[in-house]
Scaffold this active site. Structure first.
Site, PDB file in Angstrom:
ATOM      1  N   HIS A  88      -5.734   4.527  -8.932  1.00  0.00           N
ATOM      2  CA  HIS A  88      -5.773   3.617  -7.780  1.00  0.00           C
ATOM      3  C   HIS A  88      -6.666   4.184  -6.678  1.00  0.00           C
ATOM      4  CE1 HIS A  88      -1.991   2.428  -9.761  1.00  0.00           C
ATOM      5  NE2 HIS A  88      -2.195   1.238  -9.221  1.00  0.00           N
ATOM      6  N   TYR A  90      -5.946   4.304  -3.599  1.00  0.00           N
ATOM      7  CA  TYR A  90      -5.154   5.071  -2.620  1.00  0.00           C
ATOM      8  C   TYR A  90      -4.979   6.540  -3.007  1.00  0.00           C
ATOM      9  CZ  TYR A  90      -1.263   3.947  -5.815  1.00  0.00           C
ATOM     10  OH  TYR A  90      -0.473   3.797  -6.914  1.00  0.00           O
ATOM     11  N   ALA A 118       1.657  -5.071 -11.138  1.00  0.00           N
ATOM     12  CA  ALA A 118       2.879  -5.488 -10.464  1.00  0.00           C
ATOM     13  C   ALA A 118       2.457  -5.957  -9.086  1.00  0.00           C
ATOM     14  CB  ALA A 118       3.840  -4.314 -10.340  1.00  0.00           C
ATOM     15  N   MET A 206      -2.199  -3.519  -5.007  1.00  0.00           N
ATOM     16  CA  MET A 206      -3.097  -2.406  -4.647  1.00  0.00           C
ATOM     17  C   MET A 206      -4.055  -2.048  -5.786  1.00  0.00           C
ATOM     18  SD  MET A 206      -0.182   0.109  -3.043  1.00  0.00           S
ATOM     19  CE  MET A 206       1.211  -0.577  -2.133  1.00  0.00           C
ATOM     20  N   SER A 207      -4.338  -2.990  -6.656  1.00  0.00           N
ATOM     21  CA  SER A 207      -5.173  -2.634  -7.816  1.00  0.00           C
ATOM     22  C   SER A 207      -6.029  -3.827  -8.232  1.00  0.00           C
ATOM     23  CB  SER A 207      -4.274  -2.196  -8.987  1.00  0.00           C
ATOM     24  OG  SER A 207      -3.540  -3.292  -9.488  1.00  0.00           O
ATOM     25  N   HIS A 242       9.234   1.581  -4.986  1.00  0.00           N
ATOM     26  CA  HIS A 242       8.510   1.634  -6.259  1.00  0.00           C
ATOM     27  C   HIS A 242       9.469   1.569  -7.449  1.00  0.00           C
ATOM     28  CE1 HIS A 242       5.199   2.468  -8.910  1.00  0.00           C
ATOM     29  NE2 HIS A 242       5.739   3.594  -9.352  1.00  0.00           N
TER      30      HIS A 242
HETATM   31  N1  HPA Z   1       2.832  -4.965  -2.195  1.00  0.00           N
HETATM   32  C1  HPA Z   1       1.839  -4.251  -2.722  1.00  0.00           C
HETATM   33  N2  HPA Z   1       1.856  -3.815  -3.969  1.00  0.00           N
HETATM   34  C2  HPA Z   1       2.922  -4.128  -4.726  1.00  0.00           C
HETATM   35  C3  HPA Z   1       3.993  -4.875  -4.227  1.00  0.00           C
HETATM   36  C4  HPA Z   1       3.949  -5.307  -2.886  1.00  0.00           C
HETATM   37  O1  HPA Z   1       4.858  -5.975  -2.363  1.00  0.00           O
HETATM   38  N3  HPA Z   1       4.902  -4.989  -5.247  1.00  0.00           N
HETATM   39  C5  HPA Z   1       4.368  -4.355  -6.321  1.00  0.00           C
HETATM   40  N4  HPA Z   1       3.174  -3.822  -6.010  1.00  0.00           N
END
Ligand code: HPA
Length: 267
Positions: A88, A90, A118, A206-207, A242
């Site tokens: 990622h 980040y 996700a 975030m991906s 997470h």
């Molecule tokens: N935000 C960002 N990334 C994520 C989220 C979220 O709510 N859920 C899973 N990945």
């Protein structure tokens, strides 16, 4: 140092094909958080290679991201590369490691890239936790781009409508939506979630977006699927974590695995 972003990917693709004993691959799948358990349904494992055995891959940084590439033969005889986890933005290693897997897969022969993730759901009115949503488009708010220089790539159709139609032959009720990406690693504030809803986003994560851009640069077809693991921050008042994301993945693994294997067989 070379300026060719594909030089390292070419080396990694050669090392990968040698390690797995395959001449070429047909498709690559990137398994996001929560998707790794779904990988088992896609085919018979030919080889499983730690990414750190190949040039250009940094070690994994996130729990639930195993950092391995599984090479499998699918029911219809295709060779699929399954990335059990991804790098990622980040993690702070820059853009190149984020797209190195996709570029390696493309150099190994993949003409289709399936990107899973996700995501937080921005539309809890209509979305369920545990629902898979087709990505129809994205909004890249990471501030990054895998392409440098005056290379003006068309992004009118990043996520192939042909592939989305094909998924709906398997799963006619599957919704589609716009995926918004931030750099992370913080989850969003409720104000950011409201902004993303106003901007037309449906999922938040975030991906995916940088990998999708790298695949389109190479002219490869992209399918994107988000697993909605939680409503976006502030939409229902619960804090995010997470572990909850991984748990939704475990709970839906069989369903997501069956979906992916049917889709890959149709490609
Ligand atoms: N935000 C960002 N990334 C994520 C989220 C979220 O709510 N859920 C899973 N990945």
């Amino acid at each position: 140092m070379t300026n060719d972003p594909y030089a390292l990917a070419t080396d990694a693709a050669t090392a990968l094909k040698n390690a797995a004993g395959v001449d070429s691959v047909d498709v690559a799948l990137v398994m996001g958080s929560g998707w790794v358990p779904a990988a088992d349904a896609i085919g018979e494992t030919i080889a499983e290679i730690p990414v750190t055995d190949l040039p250009g891959f940094p070690p994994p940084a996130v729990a639930g991201h195993a950092g391995k590439i599984r090479v499998v033969r699918t029911g219809s005889g295709k060779v699929a590369l399954i990335f059990l986890g991804r790098t990622h933005l980040y993690e702070g290693r820059g853009v190149e490691p984020v797209v190195h897997g996709v570029r390696t897969a493309i150099k190994a022969g993949a003409r289709t890239v399936v990107l899973t993730n996700a995501a937080g759901g921005l539309r809890p009115e209509t979305q369920q936790v545990g629902e898979a949503v087709l990505i129809s488009d994205h909004i890249n708010l990471t501030g990054a781009n895998p392409i440098t220089g005056a290379t003006f790539i068309d992004l009118t159709e990043v996520y192939s409508s042909r592939l989305r139609d094909l998924v709906r032959e398997v799963e006619p009720s599957m919704a589609e939506g716009v995926y918004v990406a931030f750099r992370g690693p913080t989850y969003e504030t409720p104000a950011e979630i409201r902004m993303c809803r106003t901007l037309g986003g449906d999922m938040i994560g975030m991906s995916t977006v940088l990998e999708a851009i790298a695949a389109r640069e190479a002219g490869v077809e992209v399918l994107g699927i988000s697993l909605v693991t939680n409503p976006g921050a502030g939409l229902v008042g619960e804090p995010l974590n997470h572990e909850e994301v991984l748990e939704v993945g475990r709970a839906t693994a069989t369903r997501m695995g069956v979906l992916l294997s049917k889709v890959v067989d149709k490609l």
